[in-house]
Enzyme design. Structure first.
Site, PDB file in Angstrom:
ATOM      1  N   THR A 155       0.193  -1.058   0.397  1.00 49.70           N
ATOM      2  CA  THR A 155      -0.202   0.248   0.012  1.00 49.70           C
ATOM      3  C   THR A 155       0.995   1.493   0.045  1.00 49.70           C
ATOM      4  OG1 THR A 155      -0.393  -0.280   2.312  1.00 49.70           O
ATOM      5  CG2 THR A 155      -1.778  -1.000   0.575  1.00 49.70           C
TER       6      THR A 155
ATOM      7  N   CYS B 183      18.074   4.334  -2.767  1.00 44.61           N
ATOM      8  CA  CYS B 183      17.745   4.654  -4.272  1.00 44.61           C
ATOM      9  C   CYS B 183      18.744   5.437  -5.002  1.00 44.61           C
ATOM     10  CB  CYS B 183      16.768   5.495  -3.965  1.00 44.61           C
ATOM     11  SG  CYS B 183      16.576   6.854  -2.823  1.00 44.61           S
TER      12      CYS B 183
ATOM     13  N   HIS C 108      15.270  11.776  -8.095  1.00 48.68           N
ATOM     14  CA  HIS C 108      16.779  11.884  -7.834  1.00 48.68           C
ATOM     15  C   HIS C 108      17.664  12.098  -8.816  1.00 48.68           C
ATOM     16  CE1 HIS C 108      15.845  11.189  -4.187  1.00 48.68           C
ATOM     17  NE2 HIS C 108      16.153   9.659  -3.164  1.00 48.68           N
TER      18      HIS C 108
END
Length: 341
Positions: A11, A132, A244
């Site tokens: 979710t 990331c 990013h």
């Protein structure tokens, strides 16, 4: 015959993106489960752009036995409690949290960079997905390292608020709205105002003055790419919703011209080179959203060091920085170790 795949943390931003990517890349699953905390039990979420809805299952009662792969996007606490249980039940865990990244028995993988490391997954039945900001950087560095051997990397990041989850995105929106209408500004996710501001602080501070985000980029790059590379990072949160960006200065052992570097990057897997020395001849975060590529622009030589280059690197952090990389690991795992049929 396909795989049975569980998405844990389904979710959240990354979990939903994992479901999207699984469908987009036509991952061969026969069954897929959306798993989350008890708070989300029973809610329905979309399975990518299909018409199918998935009813969320409670992780506290979910039995991983018989499932092939679990993509975890639920944070370190859930990974600590449930990833070993899934692994023990024979389900291979691909975890997006930072918990297992530096575990010597857990491979840390970016498929374009170190696919051979996946052979070590059987030690714990767990594979780690990198940070990331690290993921997109090592995709950019790998082909250049192969060509000229990287000695040192100096990176400054410009990281979007989605890296802090839905709460970070909501905070940027609410603060921006408050500024325009003259309402009081509040912050709870970030330590200072993020709207129309930048914050040189991601994660906690360490004793040496660096932040944990900066430490992650250092140690993860060494584990994924080459332990001999010296890395120093400054990580900054910026008022961008998704995507990013990184300014990367690279020092090589061998000479590598900007022109040769452009050719290498143009042909490298996972990379899109957009590098025209003119207005709009580069990529910005808003242009990479929804795309799986790592975009490289502004390739130029650094005259202040011997064998130096500067590059600009942009990627969708919810995709290559998290969901896409996890699914690519699952694809690699399937090709090399979990063949069906």
């Amino acid at each position: 015959m396909g795989y049975k795949v569980a998405v844990v943390g389904a979710t959240g931003n990354v979990g939903r993106e994992m479901l999207n990517v699984l469908v987009e890349r036509e991952f061969p699953f026969d069954e897929i489960a959306a798993v989350a905390s008890s708070r989300s039990q029973g809610m329905e979420i979309e399975l990518g752009d299909t018409d199918k809805m998935l009813k969320v299952k409670n992780i506290e009662h979910f039995d991983f036995a018989g499932w092939d792969i679990a993509l975890f996007a639920a944070g370190s606490d859930s990974a600590k409690e449930y990833a070993p249980k899934a692994a023990a039940a024979g389900c291979v865990v691909i975890d997006n949290s930072s918990l297992y990244r530096m575990d010597p028995d857990v491979p840390l993988i970016v498929p374009e960079v170190n696919p051979e490391a996946i052979d070590d997954y059987k030690k714990r039945n767990i594979i780690a997905n990198p940070n990331c900001s690290t993921a997109q950087m090592v995709v950019a560095l790998k082909p250049l390292h192969d060509a000229a051997v990287i000695k040192r990397v100096v990176v400054s990041t410009y990281q979007s608020v989605s890296g802090a989850g839905k709460g970070g995105m909501d905070e940027l929106f609410e603060q921006s709205r408050a500024i325009f209408v003259g309402d009081p500004k509040t912050n709870s996710v970030f330590t200072k105002q993020i709207a129309f501001n930048v914050i040189p602080h991601i994660d906690v501070f360490l004793d040496d003055g660096s932040t944990k985000e900066e430490w992650k980029m250092v140690v993860e790059t060494k584990k994924i790419l080459d332990s001999r590379i010296k890395v120093t990072a400054t990580c900054v949160r910026v008022p961008v919703f998704v995507g990013h960006s990184e300014s990367i200065n690279i020092e090589f052992e061998k000479e590598l011209s900007a022109k040769d570097a452009q050719k290498i990057l143009r042909d490298a897997p996972g990379i899109m080179l957009v590098d025209k020395r003119e207005d709009e001849g580069y990529v910005t975060p808003v242009e990479c959203v929804g795309d799986g590529a790592t975009y490289i622009s502004r390739v130029r030589e650094d005259p202040t060091v011997k064998n130096g280059l500067n590059i600009w690197c942009v990627s969708d952090n919810l995709r290559k920085g998290a969901a896409l990389n996890a699914v690519q690991i699952a694809e690699l795992l399937g090709r090399k170790h979990l063949q069906k049929g």
